[in-house]
Motif scaffolding. Structure first.
Motif, PDB file in Angstrom:
ATOM      1  N   MET A   4      39.006  33.561 -12.854  1.00 15.86           N
ATOM      2  CA  MET A   4      39.760  34.055 -12.186  1.00 15.86           C
ATOM      3  C   MET A   4      39.221  35.534 -10.946  1.00 15.86           C
ATOM      4  O   MET A   4      38.393  35.990 -11.760  1.00 15.86           O
ATOM      5  CB  MET A   4      41.312  34.575 -11.741  1.00 15.86           C
ATOM      6  N   THR A   5      38.405  34.878  -9.389  1.00 11.71           N
ATOM      7  CA  THR A   5      37.941  35.699  -9.106  1.00 11.71           C
ATOM      8  C   THR A   5      38.290  36.451  -7.855  1.00 11.71           C
ATOM      9  O   THR A   5      38.938  35.383  -7.181  1.00 11.71           O
ATOM     10  CB  THR A   5      36.706  34.762  -9.028  1.00 11.71           C
ATOM     11  N   GLY A   6      37.783  37.968  -7.280  1.00 13.00           N
ATOM     12  CA  GLY A   6      38.347  38.170  -6.129  1.00 13.00           C
ATOM     13  C   GLY A   6      39.482  38.336  -6.271  1.00 13.00           C
ATOM     14  O   GLY A   6      40.518  37.819  -6.166  1.00 13.00           O
ATOM     15  N   GLU A  44      36.568  42.765 -15.621  1.00  9.45           N
ATOM     16  CA  GLU A  44      35.212  42.406 -15.132  1.00  9.45           C
ATOM     17  C   GLU A  44      35.604  43.174 -13.945  1.00  9.45           C
ATOM     18  O   GLU A  44      35.931  42.762 -12.829  1.00  9.45           O
ATOM     19  CB  GLU A  44      33.867  41.542 -15.347  1.00  9.45           C
ATOM     20  N   GLY A  45      34.018  44.133 -13.379  1.00 10.25           N
ATOM     21  CA  GLY A  45      34.310  44.893 -11.513  1.00 10.25           C
ATOM     22  C   GLY A  45      34.811  45.823 -11.465  1.00 10.25           C
ATOM     23  O   GLY A  45      36.045  45.139 -10.572  1.00 10.25           O
ATOM     24  N   ARG A  46      34.695  47.114 -11.239  1.00 11.03           N
ATOM     25  CA  ARG A  46      35.315  48.395 -10.980  1.00 11.03           C
ATOM     26  C   ARG A  46      36.763  48.388 -11.869  1.00 11.03           C
ATOM     27  O   ARG A  46      37.766  47.672 -10.150  1.00 11.03           O
ATOM     28  CB  ARG A  46      35.095  47.882  -9.558  1.00 11.03           C
ATOM     29  N   ALA A  76      37.450  45.606 -18.887  1.00 10.55           N
ATOM     30  CA  ALA A  76      38.362  45.600 -19.995  1.00 10.55           C
ATOM     31  C   ALA A  76      38.818  44.662 -20.846  1.00 10.55           C
ATOM     32  O   ALA A  76      39.415  43.824 -20.262  1.00 10.55           O
ATOM     33  CB  ALA A  76      39.389  46.309 -18.842  1.00 10.55           C
ATOM     34  N   GLU A  77      39.211  44.596 -22.210  1.00 11.25           N
ATOM     35  CA  GLU A  77      39.546  44.239 -22.798  1.00 11.25           C
ATOM     36  C   GLU A  77      41.160  43.433 -22.842  1.00 11.25           C
ATOM     37  O   GLU A  77      41.890  44.589 -22.648  1.00 11.25           O
ATOM     38  CB  GLU A  77      39.457  44.490 -24.207  1.00 11.25           C
ATOM     39  N   ALA A 122      43.692  45.668 -11.856  1.00 11.35           N
ATOM     40  CA  ALA A 122      42.870  45.035 -11.121  1.00 11.35           C
ATOM     41  C   ALA A 122      41.801  45.097 -10.441  1.00 11.35           C
ATOM     42  O   ALA A 122      41.446  46.011 -11.928  1.00 11.35           O
ATOM     43  CB  ALA A 122      43.169  45.900  -9.653  1.00 11.35           C
ATOM     44  N   GLY A 123      40.781  44.548 -10.445  1.00 16.17           N
ATOM     45  CA  GLY A 123      39.488  43.840 -10.955  1.00 16.17           C
ATOM     46  C   GLY A 123      38.984  42.772  -9.655  1.00 16.17           C
ATOM     47  O   GLY A 123      39.760  42.327  -9.097  1.00 16.17           O
TER      48      GLY A 123
END
Length: 163
Positions: A120-122, A150-152, A23-24, A134-135
């Protein structure tokens, strides 16, 4: 009543389905930042390693640059070999990046000062007013004030509001 429920369920499902791959995100100036401003850091402890040009701030770390605030349990700072300017911050442990209007939470974040990019990850959660997104990964361009989740991706938009 059934029609209202179907419309409401569809309205909630469609944005999430459309954003499942990525998502942008428009920050509306919210996380836009002047990356040339001074970076202030405070923590409970500091370890400096002169040989590899790093410093590790640990324990209740708070980083401030202009209106942007970052909090984490640990922040490793990488310095440029020539001149000693800060090149990159790697924050870990309950990371929160916020300003007056928006906030993002994650397990880890890497802020590259020169490019103005924050990754940012996790279990990333972005809150923009009453809306949430959220992702697994959020890439923010602080210079442009834009980002990509990104990511679900999952989202909740409140009717009558804009992100």
């Amino acid at each position: 009543m059934r029609t209202i429920l179907v419309v409401a369920a569809t309205a909630l499902w469609l944005p999430a389905a459309a954003l499942a791959q990525g998502a942008e995100v428009a920050f509306g100036g919210g996380l836009k930042q002047d990356t040339s401003l001074p970076v202030q850091i405070e923590s409970d402890q500091l370890q400096v390693n002169q040989s590899d040009g790093t410093a590790v701030f640990s324990g209740n770390v708070r980083v401030v640059q202009g209106q942007m605030r970052l909090a984490a349990q640990s922040v490793q700072v990488e310095y440029a070999p020539e001149g000693g300017a800060i090149r990159r911050l790697h924050a870990s442990g309950g990371v929160t990046l916020a300003n007056e209007r928006e906030a993002a939470e994650a397990k880890d974040a890497v802020y590259t000062i020169d490019s103005g990019e924050v990754v940012m990850t996790g279990d990333v959660l972005l809150t923009q007013g009453p809306n949430t997104l959220a992702g697994q990964k959020l890439v923010i361009d602080l210079t442009a004030g834009t980002g990509r989740m990104e990511g679900r991706v999952q989202t909740v938009f409140q009717p009558g509001t804009s992100p």
